[in-house]
Design a protein around this motif. Sequence first.
Motif, PDB file in Angstrom:
ATOM      1  N   ARG A 253       0.836  -1.207   0.000  1.00  0.00           N
ATOM      2  CA  ARG A 253       0.000   0.000   0.000  1.00  0.00           C
ATOM      3  C   ARG A 253       0.870   1.258   0.000  1.00  0.00           C
ATOM      4  NH1 ARG A 253      -2.967  -3.075   3.788  1.00  0.00           N
ATOM      5  NH2 ARG A 253      -1.937  -1.975   5.500  1.00  0.00           N
ATOM      6  N   LEU A 254       1.897   1.259   0.839  1.00  0.00           N
ATOM      7  CA  LEU A 254       2.792   2.412   0.902  1.00  0.00           C
ATOM      8  C   LEU A 254       3.491   2.642  -0.434  1.00  0.00           C
ATOM      9  CD1 LEU A 254       4.511   1.879   4.385  1.00  0.00           C
ATOM     10  CD2 LEU A 254       2.606   3.394   3.850  1.00  0.00           C
ATOM     11  N   SER A 255       3.961   1.567  -1.037  1.00  0.00           N
ATOM     12  CA  SER A 255       4.691   1.671  -2.300  1.00  0.00           C
ATOM     13  C   SER A 255       3.814   2.259  -3.388  1.00  0.00           C
ATOM     14  CB  SER A 255       5.201   0.285  -2.710  1.00  0.00           C
ATOM     15  OG  SER A 255       5.911   0.349  -3.924  1.00  0.00           O
ATOM     16  N   ALA A 256       2.585   1.774  -3.487  1.00  0.00           N
ATOM     17  CA  ALA A 256       1.672   2.270  -4.519  1.00  0.00           C
ATOM     18  C   ALA A 256       1.387   3.759  -4.324  1.00  0.00           C
ATOM     19  CB  ALA A 256       0.373   1.468  -4.497  1.00  0.00           C
ATOM     20  N   ALA A 257       1.195   4.168  -3.080  1.00  0.00           N
ATOM     21  CA  ALA A 257       0.903   5.574  -2.805  1.00  0.00           C
ATOM     22  C   ALA A 257       2.081   6.468  -3.153  1.00  0.00           C
ATOM     23  CB  ALA A 257       0.516   5.739  -1.343  1.00  0.00           C
ATOM     24  N   ALA A 258       3.288   6.049  -2.779  1.00  0.00           N
ATOM     25  CA  ALA A 258       4.475   6.852  -3.068  1.00  0.00           C
ATOM     26  C   ALA A 258       4.754   6.919  -4.565  1.00  0.00           C
ATOM     27  CB  ALA A 258       5.675   6.283  -2.326  1.00  0.00           C
ATOM     28  N   LEU A 259       4.648   5.772  -5.246  1.00  0.00           N
ATOM     29  CA  LEU A 259       4.921   5.739  -6.682  1.00  0.00           C
ATOM     30  C   LEU A 259       3.966   6.630  -7.456  1.00  0.00           C
ATOM     31  CD1 LEU A 259       5.854   2.043  -7.552  1.00  0.00           C
ATOM     32  CD2 LEU A 259       7.201   4.092  -8.041  1.00  0.00           C
ATOM     33  N   ALA A 260       2.710   6.671  -7.045  1.00  0.00           N
ATOM     34  CA  ALA A 260       1.732   7.507  -7.741  1.00  0.00           C
ATOM     35  C   ALA A 260       2.152   8.970  -7.709  1.00  0.00           C
ATOM     36  CB  ALA A 260       0.352   7.333  -7.111  1.00  0.00           C
ATOM     37  N   ARG A 261       2.669   9.408  -6.580  1.00  0.00           N
ATOM     38  CA  ARG A 261       3.112  10.799  -6.459  1.00  0.00           C
ATOM     39  C   ARG A 261       4.371  11.067  -7.273  1.00  0.00           C
ATOM     40  NH1 ARG A 261      -0.584  11.082  -2.575  1.00  0.00           N
ATOM     41  NH2 ARG A 261      -0.983  13.114  -1.597  1.00  0.00           N
ATOM     42  N   PHE A 262       5.328  10.140  -7.211  1.00  0.00           N
ATOM     43  CA  PHE A 262       6.548  10.325  -7.989  1.00  0.00           C
ATOM     44  C   PHE A 262       6.255  10.303  -9.488  1.00  0.00           C
ATOM     45  CE2 PHE A 262       9.089   8.918  -4.177  1.00  0.00           C
ATOM     46  CZ  PHE A 262       9.879  10.059  -4.100  1.00  0.00           C
ATOM     47  N   ASP A 263       5.400   9.388  -9.917  1.00  0.00           N
ATOM     48  CA  ASP A 263       5.057   9.294 -11.340  1.00  0.00           C
ATOM     49  C   ASP A 263       4.435  10.603 -11.826  1.00  0.00           C
ATOM     50  OD1 ASP A 263       5.990   6.718 -11.491  1.00  0.00           O
ATOM     51  OD2 ASP A 263       4.023   5.766 -11.335  1.00  0.00           O
ATOM     52  N   ALA A 264       3.530  11.152 -11.029  1.00  0.00           N
ATOM     53  CA  ALA A 264       2.853  12.387 -11.422  1.00  0.00           C
ATOM     54  C   ALA A 264       3.823  13.554 -11.516  1.00  0.00           C
ATOM     55  CB  ALA A 264       1.734  12.704 -10.426  1.00  0.00           C
ATOM     56  N   ALA A 265       4.925  13.473 -10.773  1.00  0.00           N
ATOM     57  CA  ALA A 265       5.910  14.551 -10.766  1.00  0.00           C
ATOM     58  C   ALA A 265       7.043  14.325 -11.759  1.00  0.00           C
ATOM     59  CB  ALA A 265       6.481  14.720  -9.363  1.00  0.00           C
ATOM     60  N   LEU A 281      12.233   1.895  -2.920  1.00  0.00           N
ATOM     61  CA  LEU A 281      12.005   2.689  -4.123  1.00  0.00           C
ATOM     62  C   LEU A 281      13.252   3.518  -4.393  1.00  0.00           C
ATOM     63  CD1 LEU A 281       8.347   4.015  -3.682  1.00  0.00           C
ATOM     64  CD2 LEU A 281       9.133   2.056  -5.029  1.00  0.00           C
ATOM     65  N   ASN A 282      13.899   3.262  -5.516  1.00  0.00           N
ATOM     66  CA  ASN A 282      15.046   4.054  -5.930  1.00  0.00           C
ATOM     67  C   ASN A 282      14.577   4.922  -7.093  1.00  0.00           C
ATOM     68  OD1 ASN A 282      17.680   4.833  -7.184  1.00  0.00           O
ATOM     69  ND2 ASN A 282      18.460   3.530  -5.528  1.00  0.00           N
ATOM     70  N   MET A 283      14.455   6.223  -6.833  1.00  0.00           N
ATOM     71  CA  MET A 283      13.815   7.139  -7.772  1.00  0.00           C
ATOM     72  C   MET A 283      14.819   8.146  -8.331  1.00  0.00           C
ATOM     73  SD  MET A 283      10.806   5.818  -7.449  1.00  0.00           S
ATOM     74  CE  MET A 283      10.096   6.900  -8.703  1.00  0.00           C
ATOM     75  N   ARG A 284      14.603   8.546  -9.584  1.00  0.00           N
ATOM     76  CA  ARG A 284      15.516   9.462 -10.261  1.00  0.00           C
ATOM     77  C   ARG A 284      14.745  10.608 -10.899  1.00  0.00           C
ATOM     78  NH1 ARG A 284      16.732   6.438 -14.047  1.00  0.00           N
ATOM     79  NH2 ARG A 284      16.029   7.519 -15.926  1.00  0.00           N
ATOM     80  N   ARG A 285      15.266  11.798 -10.713  1.00  0.00           N
ATOM     81  CA  ARG A 285      14.753  12.987 -11.425  1.00  0.00           C
ATOM     82  C   ARG A 285      15.965  13.719 -11.956  1.00  0.00           C
ATOM     83  NH1 ARG A 285      12.485  16.450 -14.243  1.00  0.00           N
ATOM     84  NH2 ARG A 285      10.450  17.377 -13.770  1.00  0.00           N
ATOM     85  N   GLY A 349       6.580  13.027   3.464  1.00  0.00           N
ATOM     86  CA  GLY A 349       7.981  13.010   3.089  1.00  0.00           C
ATOM     87  C   GLY A 349       8.178  13.062   1.589  1.00  0.00           C
ATOM     88  N   VAL A 350       7.415  12.262   0.861  1.00  0.00           N
ATOM     89  CA  VAL A 350       7.528  12.241  -0.600  1.00  0.00           C
ATOM     90  C   VAL A 350       7.146  13.594  -1.184  1.00  0.00           C
ATOM     91  CG1 VAL A 350       6.531  11.256  -2.701  1.00  0.00           C
ATOM     92  CG2 VAL A 350       7.205   9.751  -0.827  1.00  0.00           C
ATOM     93  N   ASP A 351       6.058  14.168  -0.704  1.00  0.00           N
ATOM     94  CA  ASP A 351       5.620  15.463  -1.230  1.00  0.00           C
ATOM     95  C   ASP A 351       6.663  16.548  -0.972  1.00  0.00           C
ATOM     96  OD1 ASP A 351       3.295  14.370  -2.166  1.00  0.00           O
ATOM     97  OD2 ASP A 351       2.021  15.130  -0.543  1.00  0.00           O
ATOM     98  N   ARG A 352       7.295  16.521   0.176  1.00  0.00           N
ATOM     99  CA  ARG A 352       8.319  17.524   0.477  1.00  0.00           C
ATOM    100  C   ARG A 352       9.566  17.319  -0.374  1.00  0.00           C
ATOM    101  NH1 ARG A 352       9.762  17.846   6.450  1.00  0.00           N
ATOM    102  NH2 ARG A 352      11.071  19.506   5.592  1.00  0.00           N
ATOM    103  N   ILE A 353       9.927  16.053  -0.637  1.00  0.00           N
ATOM    104  CA  ILE A 353      11.068  15.767  -1.519  1.00  0.00           C
ATOM    105  C   ILE A 353      10.790  16.291  -2.923  1.00  0.00           C
ATOM    106  CG2 ILE A 353      12.296  13.901  -2.696  1.00  0.00           C
ATOM    107  CD1 ILE A 353      12.052  12.314  -0.021  1.00  0.00           C
TER     108      ILE A 353
END
Length: 364
Positions: A253-265, A281-285, A349-353
């Motif tokens: 559940r946590l992973s899906a919620a975080a990924l949705a925000r990162f994907d949208a950004a 989750l290893n994320m790149r921007r 945390g994700v939103d602030r990042i």
Amino acid sequence: MIYLDYQATTPLAPEAFDAMLPWLREDFANPHSAHAAGRKARAAVEAARAEVAALLPPGGGVSFTSGATEALNWAIKGTAGDIVTLATEHAAVLDTVAYARSQGRKVTVLPVGGDGLVDLDRAAEAIMPGTGLVAAMLVNNEIGVIQPVAALADLAHAAGAVMLCDAVQGYGRVPIPAHCDLLAVSAHKIHGPKGIGALWMRDGIALAPLLHGGGQEAGGRSGTLSPALCAGFGVAARLARTGGAEDAAHVARLSAAALARFDAAGWALNGSADQRYKGNLNMRRDGVDVARLMSELRDIAFSAGSACASGSGRSSHVLRAIGLSEAQARSSIRLGFGRYTRENDLILGVDRIIAAARAQWGAA
């Protein structure tokens, strides 16, 4: 503090803490002593050993160590013959096989694809008669991908080699392949104490000792065990076994919620999206200055890579191995979460990042 660095270490389970206290206070005897107090301590060690083993395949035994680094060193240095391993392994494996190479053993380091997974056809070409050891991590500590360890073990056995699996990030989180001959695990990755790990050895496997002395452990490991650390490890293993399904559902559940925000950004996921442990989750921007990001968000604990290599000044060898440029590797972050992570904390945390990254290039 919002803690999102579960791959580096996990919070100590309250139950594990409580189990340790008596062995730090009144029940302080040496578990290798023959008197009554020593036998009581020994019984606690053996109860903990049984709990740790309950998460591992049948047909083998658990030897406690100071941690997974010792377990991996023991497994590699205690075997003979050529070594085959992967470019994305932990430094505890790569540095140890480099030492083995300096001692005359042939070492083959297999590349991985852009998804972080090894090519089994290429592995089959490398794992030939004369290979003594194949070493592969189950769940990668930096990008979370799950390697086909069972298939690698089949290749190893067909060549007459021993299969070593660094199961540190997978233990208590994903199924452990029964095909392995040696498994290294660590307590503090599953809400146990730091300073203790274990090496599981299949029955019939014999290793040269790494530490010489009293030979207190059945596998030949020397040194006085801490009943407190063993007890904490045992309780943490029991909690992982009995609550594993609940933990996995929470992490999904946590992973899906975080990924949705990162994907949208507009962030990208490093490593396979399918063959992975979801709590990593290893994320790149591209273009993000991660060092600046971490400095600006000091009340959020997240990572730019493995804690074991922090401060080295090098970008992640894992991210470079999957084909990222130096700039892309330095624009990647790792978030780890699990049992005690609250969803609202993760989202905050994700939103602030994301917001701090946007501010770096003046985006709205």
